[in-house]
Design a protein around this motif. Structure first.
Motif, mmCIF file in Angstrom:
data_model
loop_
_atom_site.group_PDB
_atom_site.id
_atom_site.type_symbol
_atom_site.label_atom_id
_atom_site.label_comp_id
_atom_site.label_asym_id
_atom_site.label_seq_id
_atom_site.Cartn_x
_atom_site.Cartn_y
_atom_site.Cartn_z
ATOM 1 N N HIS A 1 0.836 -1.222 0.122
ATOM 2 C CA HIS A 1 -0.193 -0.076 0.021
ATOM 3 C C HIS A 1 0.929 1.276 -0.061
ATOM 4 C CE1 HIS A 1 -3.370 2.644 0.871
ATOM 5 N NE2 HIS A 1 -2.576 3.274 1.948
ATOM 6 N N ARG B 1 1.968 1.963 -3.136
ATOM 7 C CA ARG B 1 1.310 2.535 -4.195
ATOM 8 C C ARG B 1 0.988 4.006 -4.090
ATOM 9 N NH1 ARG B 1 -1.092 -2.703 -3.346
ATOM 10 N NH2 ARG B 1 -2.272 -2.151 -1.818
ATOM 11 N N GLN B 2 0.922 4.379 -2.551
ATOM 12 C CA GLN B 2 0.458 5.619 -2.602
ATOM 13 C C GLN B 2 1.739 6.716 -2.629
ATOM 14 O OE1 GLN B 2 -2.678 4.857 -2.070
ATOM 15 N NE2 GLN B 2 -2.483 6.734 -0.712
#
Length: 417
Positions: free
Chosen positions: A390, A393-394
């Motif tokens: 995550h 991806r951020q």
């Protein structure tokens, strides 16, 4: 003689009993205690004649071993992890020249990130270098395999790597039967090299070979490995007859005769697997274990014969090929080509993570119910992985993975408290 000693010291004493004439050493954990003990034996005169060479790197250690072996000396060294990678060029040269060097690999993970604990990433990285690779389950077997390794290496004129799990075996103190010198001398004859540099008959070795003969050179290296498939069991049988215990060989089946599910593995994890299988057998389940001692050459026929009647095979691996999966399992699949059975690869114990009976019981339960995916990771912390995925991806500048994971583990632990 039965003695309560550290695994490293047991291996050192076994090597000394084989009367090496040159030992080249560069310390790297967890093999350091082996060469330290050998240096003590050489300095005290207990191992003589023998030249103990302190070198400046692992590459130098293998280079000295190559020179000593080519000159007709029985040669030995030891390494682990990054040290094995550093000597890789010379490792290939040793086998390409057909030199019967024996080397201990005290198996340890490869960085980055830095990790000093046990898995099989190091020796698996050079599995196709042309060395024979033998994997020990116990310290007793590690001692026995070194004595057999010199015999195998010198008969075939091929180098042999004896792999023992770092710390799990090297630093464990347990009862080991250390043989006497006379017994080892009966088993291991004086070294008679098949090739030797002789000033009276000068030759070049390692000279350039072009396309006209290089394929044939490589084929002959393969042919000698195939010869080892016959020699290794013969040496193991002779060893058992003289020393009174069965060790070595190609494979070691455990309760496989009527097993529907068989777990395949290498090294010290076999002990935990056998205990787990005994528990499941007591509950009426038909489970077995196949230990592979000789990973190179890979015993295709022996593995196929041992697994032939199983309904499913689980390969438990302590290393893996990033981007594809199992290493040992790829070889096992080749052995089982054409057979109708379920096959699973489970990666376990990377970087020294404990492989517990509880985890193995869960794995076996899922396997017998055919719930395992083709490739899985034992005790993988999926929450930790998802947090990092995550994060990447951020933001593009997500930072170093290892440090992020350690911070996340700390944050999770703080919340639990």
């Amino acid at each position: 003689m039965l003695r309560q000693i550290e695994g490293s010291r047991g291996v050192a004493e076994a090597v000394a009993l084989c009367r090496p004439e040159v030992i080249c050493a560069y310390p790297i954990s967890p093999q350091t205690h082996i060469v330290e003990q050998l240096s003590v034996l050489v300095k005290s005169g207990a191992l003589a004649p023998c030249e103990f060479v302190n070198v400046e790197s692992e590459f130098a250690a293998m280079s000295v071993a190559i020179g000593a072996s080519a000159a007709g000396a029985r040669s030995y060294t030891a390494t682990a992890s990054q040290g094995l990678l550093y000597m890789t060029e010379a490792v290939y040269n040793a086998s390409g020249l057909g030199l019967p060097i024996v080397m201990t690999v005290a198996n340890r993970a490869i960085g980055a990130p830095i990790n000093i604990w046990n898995d099989h990433s190091d020796s698996m990285s050079v599995r196709d270098s042309g060395w024979i690779q033998l994997y020990a389950e116990t310290n007793q077997e590690a001692l026995d395999l070194h004595i057999q390794a010199f015999r195998i290496a010198e008969e075939l004129s091929l180098p042999v790597m004896v792999c023992m799990d770092g710390f799990v075996l090297t630093h464990a103190v347990e009862r080991i039967d250390v043989p006497g010198q006379e017994q080892v001398d009966l088993f291991l004859p004086e070294y008679e090299p098949r090739q030797v540099l002789d000033p009276a008959d000068p030759v070049s070795i390692g000279a350039m070979v072009g396309p006209e003969a290089f394929t044939e050179v490589r084929y002959l290296a393969h042919a000698r490995q195939i010869q080892a498939l016959d020699l290794i069991p013969e040496v193991s049988a002779e060893f058992a007859g003289l020393f009174g215990r069965d060790s070595g060989g190609l494979v070691r089946p455990y309760r496989t005769q009527d097993a529907e599910t068989i777990v395949v593995a290498l090294g010290s994890v076999l002990g935990t697997l056998k205990d787990t299988v005994d528990e499941r057998r007591a509950e009426g389940e038909r489970i077995g274990v196949l230990g592979i001692t000789s990973f190179r050459p890979f015993p295709l026929d022996a593995v196929r014969a041992a697994l032939l009647d199983a309904k499913r095979v689980v390969v438990l691996e302590r290393a893996f090929a990033v981007g594809i999966g199992g290493i040992v399992s790829a070889n096992v699949r080749m052995a089982l080509s054409g057979l109708p059975m379920h096959g699973y690869t489970v990666i376990a114990g990377l970087g020294g993570r404990a492989i517990t009976r509880a985890s193995l019981r869960g794995m076996i339960t899922d396997a017998t119910a055919d719930r395992l995916p083709p490739l899985s990771f034992l005790d993988l912390n999926t929450d930790l992985v998802e947090r990092e995925l995550h994060r990447t991806r951020q933001t593009r500048r997500s930072g170093p993975i290892a440090e992020n994971l350690l911070r996340d583990i700390g944050a999770i632990a703080a919340r639990i408290r």
